[in-house]
Design a protein around this motif. Structure first.
Motif, PDB file in Angstrom:
ATOM      1  N   PRO A 112      47.557  44.193  32.891  1.00 28.62           N
ATOM      2  CA  PRO A 112      46.147  44.445  32.552  1.00 28.62           C
ATOM      3  C   PRO A 112      45.916  45.884  32.099  1.00 28.62           C
ATOM      4  N   GLU A 142      41.221  47.440  45.140  1.00 33.18           N
ATOM      5  CA  GLU A 142      40.760  46.932  43.840  1.00 33.18           C
ATOM      6  C   GLU A 142      41.377  47.738  42.706  1.00 33.18           C
ATOM      7  N   VAL A 149      39.807  47.051  36.445  1.00 33.92           N
ATOM      8  CA  VAL A 149      38.767  46.027  36.299  1.00 33.92           C
ATOM      9  C   VAL A 149      39.372  44.753  35.697  1.00 33.92           C
ATOM     10  N   ALA A 150      40.154  44.903  34.650  1.00 35.41           N
ATOM     11  CA  ALA A 150      40.815  43.740  34.038  1.00 35.41           C
ATOM     12  C   ALA A 150      41.777  43.088  35.032  1.00 35.41           C
ATOM     13  N   TYR A 193      48.686  43.864  42.286  1.00 38.70           N
ATOM     14  CA  TYR A 193      47.272  44.220  42.453  1.00 38.70           C
ATOM     15  C   TYR A 193      46.944  44.295  43.938  1.00 38.70           C
ATOM     16  N   GLY A 195      41.433  43.078  38.287  1.00 35.63           N
ATOM     17  CA  GLY A 195      40.596  42.357  39.251  1.00 35.63           C
ATOM     18  C   GLY A 195      40.134  41.020  38.713  1.00 35.63           C
ATOM     19  N   ASP A 196      39.771  40.982  37.439  1.00 37.35           N
ATOM     20  CA  ASP A 196      39.366  39.715  36.816  1.00 37.35           C
ATOM     21  C   ASP A 196      40.526  38.730  36.780  1.00 37.35           C
ATOM     22  N   ALA A 197      41.704  39.227  36.379  1.00 40.90           N
ATOM     23  CA  ALA A 197      42.891  38.360  36.341  1.00 40.90           C
ATOM     24  C   ALA A 197      43.240  37.876  37.740  1.00 40.90           C
ATOM     25  N   TYR A 198      43.179  38.764  38.708  1.00 43.73           N
ATOM     26  CA  TYR A 198      43.461  38.395  40.097  1.00 43.73           C
ATOM     27  C   TYR A 198      42.527  37.276  40.573  1.00 43.73           C
ATOM     28  N   ASP A 199      41.228  37.425  40.324  1.00 46.08           N
ATOM     29  CA  ASP A 199      40.261  36.405  40.757  1.00 46.08           C
ATOM     30  C   ASP A 199      40.611  35.032  40.191  1.00 46.08           C
ATOM     31  N   LYS A 200      40.953  34.993  38.908  1.00 49.21           N
ATOM     32  CA  LYS A 200      41.297  33.718  38.266  1.00 49.21           C
ATOM     33  C   LYS A 200      42.593  33.143  38.826  1.00 49.21           C
TER      34      LYS A 200
END
Length: 127
Positions: free
Chosen positions: A13, A113, A17-18, A108, A20-25
Motif C-alpha cells: 500500500p 494503524e 491509510v491505504a 500491518y 488500513g483500507d486493505a486490511y479491513d477488506k
C-alpha cells in the motif's frame, strides 16, 4: 491482553491509510469469512515464524509468544492475522514485521494503524 499483526500477499500500500483500507477488506474476507488453505507464501512465512519461535503446545506456554495456537490455524488464503502475548510484543512484532518484508509480504499493525516495519525498525535492523 494480546497484540495483533496482519500479514498478507499483495501490492504494498502507498501509505498507512491505504493499508488500513486493505486490511479491513482482507480481514472481513479471510479472518471473518470462510476459511481457506494458506497460500504457499503465507505458509512459508508462518513456518519461518515457527522456526524462530515455538508454537503453543500446553507444555511450553511460557516460552511461546503466540496468544492462540496453533499459529498455522490463523492463516487463510493470502492473509494471516495473529496475536502474541503483550509481554513479548515489542521484540516479536518488530522481528515478525521484518520477516514479513523479507518474504515480500505486507505487514500491518492494527493497534498503531500503520505499516510495519516502520522506518525506525528498518534502521535498527541495519545496525
Amino acid at each position: 491482553m494480546s497484540y495483533d499483526l496482519a500479514v498478507w500477499e499483495g501490492e504494498h500500500p502507498a501509505d498507512d491509510v491505504a493499508a488500513g483500507d486493505a486490511y479491513d477488506k482482507l480481514y472481513a474476507m479471510y479472518a471473518e469469512g470462510e476459511e481457506q488453505p494458506p497460500t504457499p507464501r503465507i505458509r512459508a512465512y508462518v513456518h519461518a515464524l515457527l522456526e524462530r519461535w515455538v508454537d503453543m503446545p500446553d507444555d511450553v506456554h511460557d516460552v511461546s509468544p503466540w496468544s492462540a495456537g496453533p499459529l498455522m490455524d490463523e492463516a487463510s488464503g493470502p492473509f494471516v492475522y495473529f496475536t502474541m502475548r503483550y509481554s513479548m510484543c515489542g521484540e516479536v512484532s518488530a522481528e515478525a514485521a521484518r520477516m514479513a518484508a523479507a518474504h515480500g509480504l505486507v505487514c500491518y499493525d492494527p493497534q498503531w494503524e500503520r505499516l510495519r516495519p516502520t522506518p525506525e525498525e528498518r534502521a535498527a535492523a541495519c545496525h
